[in-house]
Design a protein around this motif. Structure first.
Motif, PDB file in Angstrom:
ATOM      1  N   ILE A  78      43.125  33.167  37.340  1.00 43.09           N
ATOM      2  CA  ILE A  78      42.879  33.680  36.001  1.00 43.09           C
ATOM      3  C   ILE A  78      43.415  32.690  34.983  1.00 43.09           C
ATOM      4  CG2 ILE A  78      42.787  36.088  36.724  1.00 43.09           C
ATOM      5  CD1 ILE A  78      45.602  36.474  35.710  1.00 43.09           C
ATOM      6  N   ARG A  79      42.769  32.675  33.849  1.00 43.72           N
ATOM      7  CA  ARG A  79      43.002  31.643  32.843  1.00 43.72           C
ATOM      8  C   ARG A  79      44.463  31.548  32.407  1.00 43.72           C
ATOM      9  NH1 ARG A  79      43.154  31.366  27.434  1.00 43.72           N
ATOM     10  NH2 ARG A  79      42.754  33.592  27.175  1.00 43.72           N
ATOM     11  N   LYS A  80      45.174  32.666  32.412  1.00 48.73           N
ATOM     12  CA  LYS A  80      46.552  32.659  31.927  1.00 48.73           C
ATOM     13  C   LYS A  80      47.574  32.227  32.969  1.00 48.73           C
ATOM     14  CE  LYS A  80      45.775  35.805  28.099  1.00 48.73           C
ATOM     15  NZ  LYS A  80      46.127  37.088  27.431  1.00 48.73           N
ATOM     16  N   GLY A  81      47.092  31.687  34.116  1.00 46.52           N
ATOM     17  CA  GLY A  81      48.023  30.958  34.967  1.00 46.52           C
ATOM     18  C   GLY A  81      48.441  31.605  36.261  1.00 46.52           C
ATOM     19  N   GLU A  82      47.597  32.471  36.836  1.00 49.83           N
ATOM     20  CA  GLU A  82      47.953  33.109  38.097  1.00 49.83           C
ATOM     21  C   GLU A  82      46.779  33.049  39.071  1.00 49.83           C
ATOM     22  OE1 GLU A  82      51.076  36.483  36.418  1.00 49.83           O
ATOM     23  OE2 GLU A  82      48.975  37.026  36.706  1.00 49.83           O
ATOM     24  N   VAL A  83      47.109  33.243  40.370  1.00 49.29           N
ATOM     25  CA  VAL A  83      46.105  33.407  41.416  1.00 49.29           C
ATOM     26  C   VAL A  83      46.387  34.732  42.112  1.00 49.29           C
ATOM     27  CG1 VAL A  83      45.173  32.508  43.588  1.00 49.29           C
ATOM     28  CG2 VAL A  83      45.816  30.923  41.758  1.00 49.29           C
ATOM     29  N   TRP A  84      45.341  35.553  42.255  1.00 51.19           N
ATOM     30  CA  TRP A  84      45.455  36.869  42.854  1.00 51.19           C
ATOM     31  C   TRP A  84      44.555  36.970  44.073  1.00 51.19           C
ATOM     32  CZ3 TRP A  84      48.510  41.006  41.161  1.00 51.19           C
ATOM     33  CH2 TRP A  84      49.216  40.773  39.976  1.00 51.19           C
ATOM     34  N   ILE A  85      45.036  37.695  45.101  1.00 52.93           N
ATOM     35  CA  ILE A  85      44.236  38.016  46.272  1.00 52.93           C
ATOM     36  C   ILE A  85      43.753  39.454  46.113  1.00 52.93           C
ATOM     37  CG2 ILE A  85      44.200  38.251  48.780  1.00 52.93           C
ATOM     38  CD1 ILE A  85      46.544  36.234  48.837  1.00 52.93           C
ATOM     39  N   LEU A  86      42.431  39.638  46.196  1.00 60.40           N
ATOM     40  CA  LEU A  86      41.831  40.948  45.987  1.00 60.40           C
ATOM     41  C   LEU A  86      41.226  41.463  47.276  1.00 60.40           C
ATOM     42  CD1 LEU A  86      42.141  39.877  43.049  1.00 60.40           C
ATOM     43  CD2 LEU A  86      39.918  40.925  42.548  1.00 60.40           C
ATOM     44  N   GLY A  87      41.499  42.710  47.596  1.00 62.99           N
ATOM     45  CA  GLY A  87      40.897  43.372  48.744  1.00 62.99           C
ATOM     46  C   GLY A  87      40.001  44.506  48.287  1.00 62.99           C
ATOM     47  N   GLY A  88      39.112  44.947  49.175  1.00 64.25           N
ATOM     48  CA  GLY A  88      38.214  46.042  48.854  1.00 64.25           C
ATOM     49  C   GLY A  88      37.072  45.671  47.941  1.00 64.25           C
ATOM     50  N   TYR A  99      45.301  44.439  44.754  1.00 67.81           N
ATOM     51  CA  TYR A  99      45.673  43.183  44.119  1.00 67.81           C
ATOM     52  C   TYR A  99      47.017  42.715  44.665  1.00 67.81           C
ATOM     53  CZ  TYR A  99      42.204  44.666  40.683  1.00 67.81           C
ATOM     54  OH  TYR A  99      41.055  45.081  40.087  1.00 67.81           O
ATOM     55  N   HIS A 100      47.082  41.434  44.959  1.00 69.89           N
ATOM     56  CA  HIS A 100      48.344  40.836  45.406  1.00 69.89           C
ATOM     57  C   HIS A 100      48.476  39.475  44.743  1.00 69.89           C
ATOM     58  CE1 HIS A 100      51.712  40.096  48.178  1.00 69.89           C
ATOM     59  NE2 HIS A 100      51.258  38.855  48.230  1.00 69.89           N
ATOM     60  N   ARG A 101      49.552  39.284  44.008  1.00 71.29           N
ATOM     61  CA  ARG A 101      49.724  38.019  43.300  1.00 71.29           C
ATOM     62  C   ARG A 101      50.173  36.929  44.267  1.00 71.29           C
ATOM     63  NH1 ARG A 101      52.428  39.164  38.171  1.00 71.29           N
ATOM     64  NH2 ARG A 101      54.226  39.628  39.471  1.00 71.29           N
ATOM     65  N   PHE A 102      49.376  35.869  44.320  1.00 68.61           N
ATOM     66  CA  PHE A 102      49.661  34.753  45.227  1.00 68.61           C
ATOM     67  C   PHE A 102      50.429  33.631  44.542  1.00 68.61           C
ATOM     68  CE2 PHE A 102      48.439  30.641  47.107  1.00 68.61           C
ATOM     69  CZ  PHE A 102      48.799  30.849  48.432  1.00 68.61           C
ATOM     70  N   ALA A 103      50.111  33.353  43.285  1.00 66.80           N
ATOM     71  CA  ALA A 103      50.748  32.236  42.578  1.00 66.80           C
ATOM     72  C   ALA A 103      50.839  32.565  41.099  1.00 66.80           C
ATOM     73  CB  ALA A 103      49.965  30.938  42.786  1.00 66.80           C
ATOM     74  N   SER A 104      51.775  31.932  40.411  1.00 66.16           N
ATOM     75  CA  SER A 104      51.968  32.167  38.978  1.00 66.16           C
ATOM     76  C   SER A 104      52.476  30.894  38.318  1.00 66.16           C
ATOM     77  CB  SER A 104      52.945  33.330  38.739  1.00 66.16           C
ATOM     78  OG  SER A 104      54.204  33.049  39.338  1.00 66.16           O
ATOM     79  N   ALA A 105      52.663  30.974  36.991  1.00 70.46           N
ATOM     80  CA  ALA A 105      53.230  29.874  36.192  1.00 70.46           C
ATOM     81  C   ALA A 105      52.381  28.610  36.215  1.00 70.46           C
ATOM     82  CB  ALA A 105      54.656  29.548  36.638  1.00 70.46           C
ATOM     83  N   LEU A 106      51.075  28.771  36.387  1.00 70.60           N
ATOM     84  CA  LEU A 106      50.158  27.633  36.312  1.00 70.60           C
ATOM     85  C   LEU A 106      49.716  27.435  34.863  1.00 70.60           C
ATOM     86  CD1 LEU A 106      47.991  28.607  39.410  1.00 70.60           C
ATOM     87  CD2 LEU A 106      49.740  26.818  39.338  1.00 70.60           C
ATOM     88  N   HIS A 107      49.286  26.211  34.559  1.00 66.66           N
ATOM     89  CA  HIS A 107      48.848  25.898  33.197  1.00 66.66           C
ATOM     90  C   HIS A 107      47.324  25.875  33.161  1.00 66.66           C
ATOM     91  CE1 HIS A 107      49.208  23.098  29.414  1.00 66.66           C
ATOM     92  NE2 HIS A 107      48.534  24.211  29.187  1.00 66.66           N
ATOM     93  N   GLU A 108      46.727  26.998  32.802  1.00 65.61           N
ATOM     94  CA  GLU A 108      45.290  27.143  32.612  1.00 65.61           C
ATOM     95  C   GLU A 108      44.482  26.585  33.784  1.00 65.61           C
ATOM     96  OE1 GLU A 108      42.824  27.251  28.567  1.00 65.61           O
ATOM     97  OE2 GLU A 108      43.381  25.224  29.180  1.00 65.61           O
ATOM     98  N   PRO A 109      44.631  27.184  34.971  1.00 64.46           N
ATOM     99  CA  PRO A 109      43.812  26.737  36.114  1.00 64.46           C
ATOM    100  C   PRO A 109      42.347  27.090  35.883  1.00 64.46           C
ATOM    101  CG  PRO A 109      44.941  28.777  36.650  1.00 64.46           C
ATOM    102  CD  PRO A 109      45.450  28.359  35.294  1.00 64.46           C
ATOM    103  N   LEU A 110      41.451  26.105  36.006  1.00 65.62           N
ATOM    104  CA  LEU A 110      40.026  26.326  35.730  1.00 65.62           C
ATOM    105  C   LEU A 110      39.178  25.974  36.948  1.00 65.62           C
ATOM    106  CD1 LEU A 110      39.784  25.128  32.020  1.00 65.62           C
ATOM    107  CD2 LEU A 110      39.824  27.460  32.891  1.00 65.62           C
ATOM    108  N   GLY A 111      39.599  26.497  38.086  1.00 72.29           N
ATOM    109  CA  GLY A 111      38.868  26.316  39.325  1.00 72.29           C
ATOM    110  C   GLY A 111      39.751  26.748  40.475  1.00 72.29           C
ATOM    111  N   LEU A 112      39.124  27.022  41.622  1.00 69.51           N
ATOM    112  CA  LEU A 112      39.891  27.415  42.804  1.00 69.51           C
ATOM    113  C   LEU A 112      39.070  27.080  44.036  1.00 69.51           C
ATOM    114  CD1 LEU A 112      42.628  28.815  43.454  1.00 69.51           C
ATOM    115  CD2 LEU A 112      41.342  30.946  43.737  1.00 69.51           C
TER     116      LEU A 112
END
Length: 520
Positions: A78-88, A99-112
């Motif tokens: 997500i644009r505000k700096g996190e990566v989430w794992i989604l089930g269902g 929802y499970h937060r995998f990563a945070s404190a990123l600076h505007e990640p624009l791809g995965l």
């Protein structure tokens, strides 16, 4: 009373002459591709997530990247700096999304990108690998894979990626900064032509196994989408603006320059693949500008403004082998402002990519920024309007596009021939309407290449369809057309063509960008 009856009968008769009673109108897009809302800014979502607080409705899914798992989960940046794992997310309806937060404190990640058991994302200043080394689905290593492009602090200096090509190479693209002033200029470099930008701004880059940045091509304004085609070649999309006439799809390859000359600020840097640009023409029609500027390469496909959207974004190859309908091997391109998805058929003529774009699906809940094909062939659509204007009822979210199993009546492919075009339809055509040249309306136009924002369609000219011949397979029609012209968009309206049940095309318009005319 008699006069009234006569009037009604006469009106009905006249209308019947224009619209045959046997004609069946085209269905709605939703009859073929359903939109399922997984989570949007308007939907409540399940609250089972890491570090969750009672009363939360779910993270603000301003989706800026999507990557698959081998199971029923997906990951989103997500644009505000996190990566989430989604089930269902494959459930229909998705009533228990987790929802499970995998990563945070990123600076505007624009791809995965998921690769080798870890995730890769491009932050504003680097390409980062996110690793979970203990198996709890939380990143505990944030490793720099590559860095070295210029960052002045300007808001428009977005960095996108990574995407992977057919040879396994990683790619990323870099926005230019707009209107750099004051202290920001101190952090730029200046070329011999006088342009100033941060290092490699407006460039497409590869990343070597050792983490070295490899400049490949330049001339990008806002290259927010990338993707490889079925042959593994990499493409990017650009958005209308100064020097960019309309949305466009470009083939990225070494030494190619596309539109925006401010990227030439890095032309003299070590590793540059663009050389010997002495001047940049301004205010010429594109065909003439291409003659004057040999390093510049035309788009593979133009997306005419408003007719085919206003802001092209992500690129996705339909690699589902038919699980997503009759368009396997074609590209799908996100549309930001009009909150939709368009479709692209590409072919290679004389070594140059070109092809046609078609409307595909409108009505997404917000601006489409990211696309990813799921394990079942359905397409996950990442939404975020970031405060800019877009159609739709939500500000952000995640939706899923599912083929219903019904085949729409569409122009599946549009191929150029020396004297016209060959159209392939998804269903057998009505021989009478499809063999009538009057069923096809064609015009051509090109654009200005100039520093002004966007361009009108110029040098417009109507084209004559001499003949239309239905081929033996019943789905192919050969058009002989006068006046095809290099570096022009050829706009087709085939609204009078019917299938054998007398049904109209779901989308009767196509836009073919002609860069090379075949010799035979």
């Amino acid at each position: 009373m008699v006069k009234q009856i006569y009037s009604v009968v006469l009106t009905f008769f006249l209308v019947s002459l224009v619209v045959p009673m046997s004609l069946v109108e085209a269905d709605d897009e939703s009859d073929y591709y359903r939109i399922i809302s997984v989570a949007t800014s308007q939907t409540n979502t399940d609250s089972r997530a890491a570090n969750w607080r009672p009363g939360d409705d779910g993270p603000a899914l301003e989706v800026s990247g999507i990557a698959p798992y081998d199971d029923d989960r997906i990951a989103v940046a997500i644009r505000k700096g996190e990566v989430w794992i989604l089930g269902g997310v494959y459930d229909d309806p998705p009533t228990q999304v987790t929802y499970h937060r995998f990563a945070s404190a990123l600076h505007e990640p624009l791809g995965l990108l998921r690769r080798g058991g870890s995730f890769l994302t491009v932050q504003r200043s680097e390409l980062t690998r996110l690793r979970d080394t203990v198996g709890d689905d939380v990143a505990d290593e944030y490793l720099t894979v590559a860095k070295g492009w210029g960052v002045t602090g300007h808001y428009h200096e977005y960095a996108y990626g990574p995407k992977v090509d057919g040879d396994g190479n990683l790619w990323l693209t870099l926005n230019i900064g707009l209107g750099l002033k004051g202290d920001l200029l101190k952090r730029t470099r200046q070329s011999s032509l006088g342009y100033r930008q941060g290092l490699w701004r407006g460039w497409g880059m590869k990343v070597s196994e050792a983490g070295d940045l490899i400049p490949v091509c330049a001339g990008m304004r806002s290259p927010s989408g990338m993707g490889a085609n079925a042959d593994g070649d990499m493409f990017y999309t650009d958005q209308q603006g100064n020097w960019v006439a309309a949305g466009a799809l470009h083939h990225m390859r070494e030494g190619a320059f596309f539109h925006h000359p401010e990227s030439l600020a890095s032309m003299d840097a070590q590793g540059s693949t663009i050389h010997d640009v002495k001047e940049v023409p301004n205010g010429l029609a594109l065909p003439e500008a291409l003659k004057r500027f040999p390093q510049m390469k035309p788009p593979a496909v133009w997306f005419p403004y408003k007719k085919m959207g206003q802001s092209t974004t992500d690129i996705m190859l339909d690699a589902s082998d038919g699980k997503f309908g009759p368009f396997a091997g074609q590209l799908f391109v996100g549309e930001f402002t009009q909150a939709g998805i368009n479709r692209v058929f590409l072919e290679k003529v004389d070594g140059e990519y070109q092809g046609a774009c078609f409307p595909f699906r409108s009505g997404m809940a917000s601006a489409v920024l990211r696309l990813m094909q799921g394990r079942d062939g359905s397409v996950f659509v990442g939404l975020t309007n970031r405060g800019w204007s877009s159609l739709g009822t939500a500000s952000y979210g995640l939706q899923r596009l599912v083929w219903t199993g019904k085949t729409p009546f569409e122009i599946q492919a549009m191929r150029v021939k020396p004297d016209g075009f060959e159209l392939t339809f998804t269903r057998p055509v009505d021989p009478k309407s499809a063999s009538d040249p009057a069923s096809y309306q064609l015009q051509r136009y090109t654009y200005n290449y100039h520093s002004t924002y966007g361009s009108d369609e110029i040098q417009q000219h109507g084209l004559t369809v001499r003949s239309a011949q239905v081929q033996a397979d019943g789905v192919t029609v050969r058009l002989v057309v006068d006046g095809l012209k290099q570096y022009f968009v050829h706009e087709l309206n085939a609204s009078a063509v019917l299938d054998r049940t007398r049904q109209q095309l779901l989308h009767p318009h196509a836009y073919y960008t002609l860069n090379r005319l075949p010799k035979r």
